[in-house]
Design a protein around this motif. Structure first.
Motif, mmCIF file in Angstrom:
data_model
loop_
_atom_site.group_PDB
_atom_site.id
_atom_site.type_symbol
_atom_site.label_atom_id
_atom_site.label_comp_id
_atom_site.label_asym_id
_atom_site.label_seq_id
_atom_site.Cartn_x
_atom_site.Cartn_y
_atom_site.Cartn_z
ATOM 1 N N ALA A 107 27.315 10.897 -7.182
ATOM 2 C CA ALA A 107 26.121 10.231 -7.708
ATOM 3 C C ALA A 107 24.853 10.846 -7.124
ATOM 4 O O ALA A 107 23.872 11.072 -7.849
ATOM 5 C CB ALA A 107 26.182 8.738 -7.389
ATOM 6 N N SER A 108 24.856 11.133 -5.834
ATOM 7 C CA SER A 108 23.677 11.725 -5.190
ATOM 8 C C SER A 108 23.376 13.102 -5.766
ATOM 9 O O SER A 108 22.215 13.447 -6.035
ATOM 10 C CB SER A 108 23.901 11.829 -3.681
ATOM 11 O OG SER A 108 24.116 10.559 -3.105
ATOM 12 N N THR A 109 24.420 13.900 -5.969
ATOM 13 C CA THR A 109 24.238 15.236 -6.528
ATOM 14 C C THR A 109 23.670 15.173 -7.943
ATOM 15 O O THR A 109 22.749 15.930 -8.300
ATOM 16 C CB THR A 109 25.583 15.997 -6.536
ATOM 17 O OG1 THR A 109 26.089 16.073 -5.209
ATOM 18 C CG2 THR A 109 25.410 17.402 -7.083
ATOM 19 N N VAL A 110 24.204 14.258 -8.741
ATOM 20 C CA VAL A 110 23.727 14.113 -10.117
ATOM 21 C C VAL A 110 22.260 13.710 -10.138
ATOM 22 O O VAL A 110 21.436 14.291 -10.867
ATOM 23 C CB VAL A 110 24.585 13.077 -10.869
ATOM 24 C CG1 VAL A 110 23.954 12.709 -12.210
ATOM 25 C CG2 VAL A 110 25.997 13.613 -11.089
ATOM 26 N N MET A 111 21.886 12.732 -9.326
ATOM 27 C CA MET A 111 20.513 12.234 -9.329
ATOM 28 C C MET A 111 19.534 13.273 -8.802
ATOM 29 O O MET A 111 18.433 13.441 -9.339
ATOM 30 C CB MET A 111 20.423 10.946 -8.508
ATOM 31 C CG MET A 111 21.244 9.805 -9.065
ATOM 32 S SD MET A 111 20.983 8.237 -8.210
ATOM 33 C CE MET A 111 19.386 7.772 -8.841
ATOM 34 N N LEU A 112 19.915 13.984 -7.759
ATOM 35 C CA LEU A 112 19.031 15.016 -7.221
ATOM 36 C C LEU A 112 18.850 16.153 -8.232
ATOM 37 O O LEU A 112 17.749 16.701 -8.368
ATOM 38 C CB LEU A 112 19.589 15.555 -5.910
ATOM 39 C CG LEU A 112 19.456 14.619 -4.702
ATOM 40 C CD1 LEU A 112 20.298 15.117 -3.532
ATOM 41 C CD2 LEU A 112 17.978 14.518 -4.282
ATOM 42 N N THR A 113 19.907 16.488 -8.937
ATOM 43 C CA THR A 113 19.814 17.540 -9.952
ATOM 44 C C THR A 113 18.857 17.146 -11.069
ATOM 45 O O THR A 113 17.987 17.924 -11.482
ATOM 46 C CB THR A 113 21.208 17.845 -10.534
ATOM 47 O OG1 THR A 113 22.075 18.256 -9.479
ATOM 48 C CG2 THR A 113 21.123 18.943 -11.580
ATOM 49 N N PHE A 161 25.291 6.502 -15.242
ATOM 50 C CA PHE A 161 24.416 5.451 -14.707
ATOM 51 C C PHE A 161 23.268 6.015 -13.857
ATOM 52 O O PHE A 161 22.111 5.642 -14.064
ATOM 53 C CB PHE A 161 25.251 4.451 -13.903
ATOM 54 C CG PHE A 161 24.451 3.359 -13.253
ATOM 55 C CD1 PHE A 161 23.892 2.345 -14.011
ATOM 56 C CD2 PHE A 161 24.250 3.343 -11.873
ATOM 57 C CE1 PHE A 161 23.145 1.333 -13.413
ATOM 58 C CE2 PHE A 161 23.520 2.346 -11.276
ATOM 59 C CZ PHE A 161 22.953 1.334 -12.047
ATOM 60 N N PRO A 162 23.521 6.922 -12.907
ATOM 61 C CA PRO A 162 22.398 7.484 -12.141
ATOM 62 C C PRO A 162 21.393 8.243 -12.997
ATOM 63 O O PRO A 162 20.181 8.156 -12.769
ATOM 64 C CB PRO A 162 23.095 8.426 -11.147
ATOM 65 C CG PRO A 162 24.465 7.882 -11.005
ATOM 66 C CD PRO A 162 24.810 7.353 -12.364
ATOM 67 N N ILE A 163 21.876 8.996 -13.987
ATOM 68 C CA ILE A 163 20.956 9.723 -14.868
ATOM 69 C C ILE A 163 20.060 8.747 -15.615
ATOM 70 O O ILE A 163 18.836 8.937 -15.718
ATOM 71 C CB ILE A 163 21.751 10.592 -15.859
ATOM 72 C CG1 ILE A 163 22.488 11.707 -15.114
ATOM 73 C CG2 ILE A 163 20.831 11.196 -16.920
ATOM 74 C CD1 ILE A 163 23.412 12.519 -15.995
ATOM 75 N N GLY A 219 14.014 6.665 -3.340
ATOM 76 C CA GLY A 219 14.257 5.234 -3.406
ATOM 77 C C GLY A 219 15.306 4.863 -4.438
ATOM 78 O O GLY A 219 16.203 4.059 -4.164
ATOM 79 N N ILE A 220 15.211 5.442 -5.637
ATOM 80 C CA ILE A 220 16.178 5.120 -6.675
ATOM 81 C C ILE A 220 17.544 5.686 -6.322
ATOM 82 O O ILE A 220 18.584 5.131 -6.699
ATOM 83 C CB ILE A 220 15.687 5.646 -8.040
ATOM 84 C CG1 ILE A 220 16.388 4.914 -9.189
ATOM 85 C CG2 ILE A 220 15.900 7.133 -8.174
ATOM 86 C CD1 ILE A 220 16.001 3.492 -9.360
ATOM 87 N N LEU A 221 17.574 6.801 -5.586
ATOM 88 C CA LEU A 221 18.839 7.336 -5.083
ATOM 89 C C LEU A 221 19.494 6.341 -4.134
ATOM 90 O O LEU A 221 20.698 6.046 -4.236
ATOM 91 C CB LEU A 221 18.582 8.662 -4.373
ATOM 92 C CG LEU A 221 19.760 9.293 -3.614
ATOM 93 C CD1 LEU A 221 20.889 9.649 -4.571
ATOM 94 C CD2 LEU A 221 19.303 10.531 -2.854
ATOM 95 N N PRO A 256 11.297 18.183 -2.925
ATOM 96 C CA PRO A 256 11.393 17.656 -1.559
ATOM 97 C C PRO A 256 10.702 18.576 -0.550
ATOM 98 O O PRO A 256 11.043 19.764 -0.452
ATOM 99 C CB PRO A 256 12.899 17.586 -1.317
ATOM 100 C CG PRO A 256 13.482 18.622 -2.226
ATOM 101 C CD PRO A 256 12.593 18.659 -3.436
ATOM 102 N N GLY A 257 9.751 18.023 0.188
ATOM 103 C CA GLY A 257 9.025 18.821 1.171
ATOM 104 C C GLY A 257 9.884 19.267 2.341
ATOM 105 O O GLY A 257 9.574 20.256 3.012
ATOM 106 N N GLY A 258 10.967 18.553 2.606
ATOM 107 C CA GLY A 258 11.829 18.913 3.725
ATOM 108 C C GLY A 258 12.822 20.006 3.405
ATOM 109 O O GLY A 258 13.564 20.438 4.301
#
Length: 285
Positions: free
Chosen positions: A150-156, A66-68, A96-98, A165-167
């Motif tokens: 889910a966060s790891t999958v989406m960030l990947t 779903f996140p992908i 935002g989508i995360l 990400p600038g930070g």
């Protein structure tokens, strides 16, 4: 005067049974195990939630496929129209989508709670000598692991298609940590629905009615400045908007103090209000 129980042997004779005093002495002879702490009980129920995923791995669909799908679909569907290119839009969209995806996933907590109630599992939990909120807190702690997946999958996926990400890692970790805290607190709403409603379908239906307007009417996809004034008033004060803004700026390397404060404040309200209602329903149901 002691009580002696007897029973007949195969030849009709009487066999002496154990005395009542002996049985009582045997039962109370050893030290009772210490009562588990609130943390220990909560972690145990959290581990139970993880074991359920182990035995039914299809439950991970909503935190993997779903996140992908969400990232790819919205990036390439709206990127060219809203930002000129997908690579430019992903810089705004991904935080935002995360936020939106993880917040939407929280509603499955209520479905799981309601399912266990229907099976009678909670009747057994209530007889245990444990901290009363432990089963509920355990559910939420187990779901935090799902949110991290889910966060790891989406960030990947985002990094693969061009998100930068600038930070740096510190900003990403700070944004994810704030998102996890908010999602844990927000999940108390769904535990309340899980206890209040009578079927899993009812929980899912009511959750959708609440969560879809709350997540889509936010700054996840576009800047609220392009919206009508009456809609801006709602969007700018939405908890999801404050959270998405805070996560977006943290990952970009900023420090959005006001949005962080609003997100933490909303989190506290969710725990205090809906946590109290949940426990009242749990104790009375």
């Amino acid at each position: 005067m002691s009580t002696v129980t007897t029973k007949a042997d195969d030849h009709g004779g009487a066999l002496a049974g154990p005395r009542t005093e002996d049985l009582a002495a045997l039962l109370v002879a050893g030290d009772r195990p210490p009562r588990p702490s609130a943390l220990s009980a909560s972690l145990t129920f959290g581990w139970r939630a993880m074991l359920k995923i182990k035995h039914v791995p299809e439950q991970l669909f909503d935190v993997t496929a779903f996140p992908i799908m969400m990232v790819l679909m919205y990036t390439y569907l709206f990127g060219g129209a809203l930002a000129g290119s997908a690579s430019a839009y992903i810089q705004f969209l991904l935080p935002g989508i995360l936020t939106m995806s993880v917040v939407m996933i929280t509603m499955y907590t209520g479905v799981a709670v309601n399912g266990d109630i229907e099976k009678g599992v909670f009747d057994r939990f209530r007889t245990l000598p444990i901290w009363r909120p432990a089963p509920m807190v355990g559910y939420l702690l187990g779901d935090v692991v799902r949110y991290l997946i889910a966060s790891t999958v989406m960030l990947t996926v985002g990094l693969i298609i061009g998100y930068r990400p600038g930070g740096g890692p510190a900003g990403v970790l700070a944004g994810v940590a704030l998102l996890m805290l908010f999602s844990f607190s927000f999940s108390w709403i769904w535990t309340m629905f899980g206890l209040l409603l009578r079927s899993e379908k009812s929980v899912m239906g009511v959750s959708m009615m609440v969560i879809f307007p709350l997540t889509f009417l936010s700054n996840v996809f576009v800047d609220p400045k392009t919206m009508p004034g009456w809609l801006q008033a709602f969007v700018n004060n939405s908890p999801v908007t404050h959270l998405a803004s805070a996560v977006r700026q943290l990952m970009a390397g900023g420090w959005p103090g006001a949005d962080i404060a609003w997100s933490l404040g909303w989190s506290a309200v969710f725990v205090v209000v809906f946590g109290a209602v949940t426990m009242r329903l749990y104790n009375r149901k």
